[in-house]
Design a protein around this motif. Structure first.
Motif, PDB file in Angstrom:
ATOM      1  N   TYR A  84      55.195 -60.782  19.671  1.00 26.31           N
ATOM      2  CA  TYR A  84      56.315 -60.613  20.573  1.00 26.31           C
ATOM      3  C   TYR A  84      55.832 -60.637  22.020  1.00 26.31           C
ATOM      4  CZ  TYR A  84      59.370 -59.307  16.695  1.00 26.31           C
ATOM      5  OH  TYR A  84      60.131 -59.335  15.552  1.00 26.31           O
ATOM      6  N   GLY A 137      61.121 -54.295  31.672  1.00 26.18           N
ATOM      7  CA  GLY A 137      62.531 -53.959  31.613  1.00 26.18           C
ATOM      8  C   GLY A 137      63.314 -54.700  30.551  1.00 26.18           C
ATOM      9  N   LYS A 138      62.645 -55.479  29.724  1.00 20.59           N
ATOM     10  CA  LYS A 138      63.312 -56.253  28.678  1.00 20.59           C
ATOM     11  C   LYS A 138      62.829 -55.839  27.304  1.00 20.59           C
ATOM     12  CE  LYS A 138      65.571 -58.911  31.562  1.00 20.59           C
ATOM     13  NZ  LYS A 138      67.071 -58.866  31.657  1.00 20.59           N
ATOM     14  N   GLY A 139      63.604 -56.228  26.295  1.00 16.95           N
ATOM     15  CA  GLY A 139      63.178 -55.984  24.933  1.00 16.95           C
ATOM     16  C   GLY A 139      62.184 -57.049  24.479  1.00 16.95           C
ATOM     17  N   PRO A 140      61.449 -56.791  23.408  1.00 19.54           N
ATOM     18  CA  PRO A 140      60.479 -57.769  22.894  1.00 19.54           C
ATOM     19  C   PRO A 140      61.193 -59.011  22.374  1.00 19.54           C
ATOM     20  CG  PRO A 140      60.154 -55.585  21.926  1.00 19.54           C
ATOM     21  CD  PRO A 140      61.464 -55.560  22.614  1.00 19.54           C
ATOM     22  N   LEU A 158      62.170 -46.217  25.962  1.00 22.04           N
ATOM     23  CA  LEU A 158      63.066 -47.336  25.709  1.00 22.04           C
ATOM     24  C   LEU A 158      63.367 -47.339  24.219  1.00 22.04           C
ATOM     25  CD1 LEU A 158      64.446 -49.993  26.678  1.00 22.04           C
ATOM     26  CD2 LEU A 158      62.298 -51.158  26.120  1.00 22.04           C
ATOM     27  N   LEU A 187      64.884 -49.271  21.144  1.00 17.89           N
ATOM     28  CA  LEU A 187      65.142 -50.651  20.756  1.00 17.89           C
ATOM     29  C   LEU A 187      65.827 -50.723  19.404  1.00 17.89           C
ATOM     30  CD1 LEU A 187      61.633 -51.982  21.753  1.00 17.89           C
ATOM     31  CD2 LEU A 187      63.755 -52.640  22.874  1.00 17.89           C
ATOM     32  N   PHE A 243      65.054 -58.337  18.395  1.00 16.54           N
ATOM     33  CA  PHE A 243      65.241 -57.094  19.135  1.00 16.54           C
ATOM     34  C   PHE A 243      66.290 -57.264  20.237  1.00 16.54           C
ATOM     35  CE2 PHE A 243      62.035 -54.040  17.795  1.00 16.54           C
ATOM     36  CZ  PHE A 243      61.204 -54.829  17.031  1.00 16.54           C
ATOM     37  N   GLY A 244      66.986 -56.167  20.503  1.00 14.33           N
ATOM     38  CA  GLY A 244      67.860 -56.122  21.655  1.00 14.33           C
ATOM     39  C   GLY A 244      67.063 -55.811  22.910  1.00 14.33           C
ATOM     40  N   GLU A 245      67.767 -55.714  24.048  1.00 11.72           N
ATOM     41  CA  GLU A 245      67.098 -55.437  25.312  1.00 11.72           C
ATOM     42  C   GLU A 245      66.766 -53.953  25.467  1.00 11.72           C
ATOM     43  OE1 GLU A 245      67.197 -59.368  27.253  1.00 11.72           O
ATOM     44  OE2 GLU A 245      65.869 -57.700  26.846  1.00 11.72           O
TER      45      GLU A 245
END
Lengths: 112, 116
Positions: free
Chosen positions: A36, A41-44, B88, B90, B107-109
């Protein structure tokens, strides 16, 4: 207990160079190995993945090499670009649970 | 085709409070997993829901609970928040019928939770 060990922790590569990230695992019940890419600040985001019956998989500039006997796999990024600068995580999927076990991550910086 | 969507994106809570995070899986997916990602760390598996039941659980206390609805969406609830819960969160979705080796997990943000 760290089941997936990833190295190096950080990596600096010149533009056009090859970035190599290595992972090792212990659990033979792992049967799917995704990589990944994660920006701050973002998801994988899924980059590329491999199954243990394959020794190499290539998608564009990204290649996974897999060594089942050594329980190791690696990500190669050819012709690295500044836009590739991100954190990369290797992961392993447990066969019976569907649980992803992640490595600690590698922060890649590609210098222009 | 909508990917995995999560809400809220950011929130701040006080110690001892409770929080609910929401997730809608990718269209066609029926399995939802939740992960916690502390700053500078890889995501850690919290639990997985399929057919509205918790199927697998990671090493997290009972303060972490969840729910899956008939439309496959899911909620993560955390009670008695601690400073250490700042992370965070997820949501990941997949299709169970494909099996582990044929599956792609998206995965989401994420939802950024800060506990003060």
């Amino acid at each position: 207990q760290q089941q997936v060990k990833q190295s190096p922790q950080s990596l600096i590569v010149q533009k056009g160079g090859i970035s190599i990230i290595n992972c090792a695992y212990e659990n033979t019940a792992f049967d799917y190995f995704p990589w990944y890419q994660q920006f701050p600040g973002k998801g994988p985001a899924l980059l590329i993945a491999i199954r243990p019956d394959v020794s190499e998989k290539k998608e564009g500039r990204f290649t996974i090499s897999f060594n089942k006997s050594a329980k190791q796999f690696s990500l190669h990024i050819m012709d690295s670009q500044p836009g590739d600068s991100a954190t990369y995580f290797c992961a392993a999927l447990e066969e019976h649970t569907g649980k992803l076990i992640f490595g600690q991550g590698t922060t890649l910086q590609v210098k222009p | 085709d909508a990917g995995v969507t999560q809400s809220p994106t950011h929130l701040i809570k006080t110690r001892g409070q409770q929080v609910t995070l929401r997730c809608s899986p990718k269209s066609g997916h029926d399995t939802v997993s939740w992960y916690q990602q502390a700053l500078g760390q890889g995501p850690q598996f919290i639990f997985q829901y399929y057919e509205e039941e918790e199927r697998q659980r990671g090493n997290f206390p009972d303060r972490f609970s969840g729910h899956q609805f008939p439309n496959y969406s899911s909620e993560l609830n955390v009670n008695a928040l601690l400073l250490g819960d700042s992370a965070l969160y997820l949501c990941a979705s997949s299709l169970r019928s494909l099996g582990a080796t044929g599956n792609t997990i998206y995965f989401g943000e994420g939802s950024w939770l800060t506990v003060v």
